[in-house]
Design a protein around this motif. Structure first.
Motif, PDB file in Angstrom:
ATOM      1  N   LYS A  31       0.830  -1.197   0.000  1.00  0.00           N
ATOM      2  CA  LYS A  31       0.000   0.000   0.000  1.00  0.00           C
ATOM      3  C   LYS A  31       0.865   1.248   0.000  1.00  0.00           C
ATOM      4  CE  LYS A  31      -0.522  -0.382   5.048  1.00  0.00           C
ATOM      5  NZ  LYS A  31      -1.478  -0.509   6.180  1.00  0.00           N
ATOM      6  N   LYS A  88      -8.766  -9.126  10.874  1.00  0.00           N
ATOM      7  CA  LYS A  88      -9.485  -8.313   9.881  1.00  0.00           C
ATOM      8  C   LYS A  88     -10.865  -8.935   9.672  1.00  0.00           C
ATOM      9  CE  LYS A  88      -9.186  -7.154   4.921  1.00  0.00           C
ATOM     10  NZ  LYS A  88      -9.925  -8.284   4.327  1.00  0.00           N
ATOM     11  N   ASN A 147     -14.440  -8.820   7.529  1.00  0.00           N
ATOM     12  CA  ASN A 147     -15.063  -8.374   6.285  1.00  0.00           C
ATOM     13  C   ASN A 147     -16.590  -8.460   6.370  1.00  0.00           C
ATOM     14  OD1 ASN A 147     -12.269  -8.858   5.398  1.00  0.00           O
ATOM     15  ND2 ASN A 147     -13.105  -8.458   3.370  1.00  0.00           N
ATOM     16  N   ASP A 168     -16.470  -5.270  -0.429  1.00  0.00           N
ATOM     17  CA  ASP A 168     -16.586  -5.546   1.002  1.00  0.00           C
ATOM     18  C   ASP A 168     -16.177  -4.317   1.806  1.00  0.00           C
ATOM     19  OD1 ASP A 168     -17.273  -8.077   0.328  1.00  0.00           O
ATOM     20  OD2 ASP A 168     -15.458  -9.044   1.098  1.00  0.00           O
ATOM     21  N   TYR A 174     -14.434  -3.522   5.506  1.00  0.00           N
ATOM     22  CA  TYR A 174     -13.666  -4.278   6.492  1.00  0.00           C
ATOM     23  C   TYR A 174     -13.155  -3.363   7.604  1.00  0.00           C
ATOM     24  CZ  TYR A 174      -9.250  -2.610   4.373  1.00  0.00           C
ATOM     25  OH  TYR A 174      -8.224  -1.838   3.909  1.00  0.00           O
ATOM     26  N   GLY A 200     -11.804   0.151   5.934  1.00  0.00           N
ATOM     27  CA  GLY A 200     -11.599   0.370   4.510  1.00  0.00           C
ATOM     28  C   GLY A 200     -12.609  -0.360   3.652  1.00  0.00           C
ATOM     29  N   GLU A 244     -12.776  -2.973   0.186  1.00  0.00           N
ATOM     30  CA  GLU A 244     -11.969  -3.909  -0.587  1.00  0.00           C
ATOM     31  C   GLU A 244     -12.776  -4.369  -1.799  1.00  0.00           C
ATOM     32  OE1 GLU A 244      -8.718  -7.129   0.581  1.00  0.00           O
ATOM     33  OE2 GLU A 244     -10.706  -7.622   1.357  1.00  0.00           O
ATOM     34  N   ASN A 256     -12.847  -6.830  -5.005  1.00  0.00           N
ATOM     35  CA  ASN A 256     -12.261  -8.023  -5.609  1.00  0.00           C
ATOM     36  C   ASN A 256     -12.267  -7.863  -7.124  1.00  0.00           C
ATOM     37  OD1 ASN A 256     -11.888  -9.779  -3.183  1.00  0.00           O
ATOM     38  ND2 ASN A 256     -14.080  -9.418  -3.010  1.00  0.00           N
ATOM     39  N   ALA A 258      -7.201  -8.083  -5.385  1.00  0.00           N
ATOM     40  CA  ALA A 258      -8.172  -7.168  -4.790  1.00  0.00           C
ATOM     41  C   ALA A 258      -7.507  -5.810  -4.568  1.00  0.00           C
ATOM     42  CB  ALA A 258      -8.692  -7.721  -3.460  1.00  0.00           C
ATOM     43  N   ARG A 308      -7.644  -2.110  -2.319  1.00  0.00           N
ATOM     44  CA  ARG A 308      -8.082  -1.605  -1.020  1.00  0.00           C
ATOM     45  C   ARG A 308      -7.950  -0.096  -0.947  1.00  0.00           C
ATOM     46  NH1 ARG A 308      -5.436  -5.174   3.893  1.00  0.00           N
ATOM     47  NH2 ARG A 308      -6.359  -7.214   3.365  1.00  0.00           N
ATOM     48  N   GLU A 358      -7.961   2.396   2.368  1.00  0.00           N
ATOM     49  CA  GLU A 358      -7.918   2.161   3.814  1.00  0.00           C
ATOM     50  C   GLU A 358      -7.486   3.396   4.583  1.00  0.00           C
ATOM     51  OE1 GLU A 358      -6.160  -1.602   5.621  1.00  0.00           O
ATOM     52  OE2 GLU A 358      -4.619  -0.143   6.159  1.00  0.00           O
ATOM     53  N   THR A 363      -3.863  -6.438  -3.164  1.00  0.00           N
ATOM     54  CA  THR A 363      -3.683  -7.722  -2.500  1.00  0.00           C
ATOM     55  C   THR A 363      -3.666  -8.830  -3.532  1.00  0.00           C
ATOM     56  OG1 THR A 363      -4.845  -6.964  -0.521  1.00  0.00           O
ATOM     57  CG2 THR A 363      -4.679  -9.337  -0.823  1.00  0.00           C
TER      58      THR A 363
END
Length: 335
Positions: free
Chosen positions: A31, A96, A98, A106, A108, A131, A133, A135, A141, A143, A145, A169
């Motif tokens: 990140k 974490k 989700n 999602d 999370y 954050g 997320e 997919n 994925a 993010r 955050e 990710t």
């Protein structure tokens, strides 16, 4: 504690996670973004409390919506009380959680701890993050955050370290996460009509009525993109036999029914099951099947075929069934 020792802490934590949950889905990520400190300066201090941040993390998905992550964050360099252009780094670990919002998106949250290198001081801190997320594919994925490290104490001030980052990710072996697709599901092929030769002699051709019923089940793991109603290439290929049968026999109709597991809200599951069933119906229509011959239903999490208490069972329950009710057609038996 130097940076090398902190990296060793991350590696050790990651190794423990992998060995503790051998069937878990392992993922890594990175990140970048903006960082800033709160309460790091006194009125008389020269202050520079904004910087740029980078970070890396490793985790495993222990359950459907719970993962454990370890990370290393470099918040940047700052000037403030007890600091002159000094770096701030943190080794983090946190569970974490989700919550599905819509299809492949999602929400999370993370709550855990961190060991922070704050200039010339080191201190334990609390970690909180939230954050979104997305997919993008089965394995990748994205993010967005926000993360905060509270209670960073250098004996002069008690500061907070904040990060707003964009991350990516990568999940290892995600497409093989359930036994349902370790070997491709055997397509429920249209049964061939077995025509036995009539005993000799046959005076003339005979018309014999044949009653036909066809039922086909599409696994969501192989037939749809992750948390999506978009048909995959495999799903399109699996429907060809249904297309061919309905094209040959105009009296055949189809009932397309979508199902999900019990994960998530009933409203979300109902919507997703209907969208997937409609995607199958749309594919049949695109191949020349009249839409009036197709009935579409979404049953959500009702009528499971396996237990929702296991990952394997949930994978079996996420499916779309295509049923062509009994119909009769003629087969000409020739000598």
């Amino acid at each position: 504690m130097n940076n090398m020792n902190k990296m060793l802490m991350v590696v050790s934590a990651a190794s423990w996670m992998v060995s503790a949950m051998i069937h878990a889905e392992v993922y890594v990520g990175g990140k970048v973004g903006k960082s800033w400190l709160d309460d790091s300066c006194r009125p008389t201090d020269v202050c520079d409390d904004d910087s740029s941040a980078v970070g890396a993390f490793l985790g495993y998905q222990a359950w459907e919506h719970v993962a454990l992550e370890a990370g290393y964050d470099h918040l940047g360099k700052f000037t403030g009380a007890g600091m002159v252009n000094d770096h701030v780094n943190a080794v983090t670990i946190a569970p974490k959680f989700n919550i599905p919002l819509y299809q492949n998106l999602d929400l999370y949250a993370k709550l855990g701890g961190a060991y922070v290198d704050y200039g010339s001081k080191e201190d334990w801190s609390y970690l909180a993050a939230a954050g979104l997320e997305l997919n993008a594919t089965d394995n990748v994925a994205l993010r967005l955050e926000y993360q905060t490290l509270t209670d960073i104490n250098n004996d002069i001030v008690r500061a907070e370290g904040n990060m707003a980052t964009l991350g990516v990710t990568y999940r290892f072996g995600h497409s093989e996460s359930t036994p349902v697709i370790t070997s491709q599901p055997r397509p429920a092929s249209v049964e061939p009509v077995i025509v036995e030769e009539a005993p000799e002699p046959v005076e003339k051709p005979a018309d014999t009525p044949v009653i036909k019923t066809v039922k086909k089940s599409l696994s969501s793991e192989s037939s749809f993109a992750l948390n999506s109603a978009k048909l995959s290439k495999q799903g399109i290929d699996d429907l060809q036999e249904v297309v061919e049968l309905m094209s040959r026999h105009s009296q055949a109709t189809a009932v397309v029914t979508g199902y999900t597991d019990s994960t998530g809200s009933k409203e979300y599951n109902q919507s997703l099951s209907l969208e997937r069933a409609q995607a199958v119906a749309d594919q049949l229509v695109s191949q020349g099947i009249n839409a009036e011959r197709i009935t579409v239903r979404g049953m959500g999490e009702s009528d499971p075929v396996a237990s929702n208490d296991t990952k394997e069972g949930r994978a079996k329950n996420r499916r779309v069934e295509v049923e062509i009710p009994t119909f009769t057609y003629q087969v000409v038996i020739k000598q």
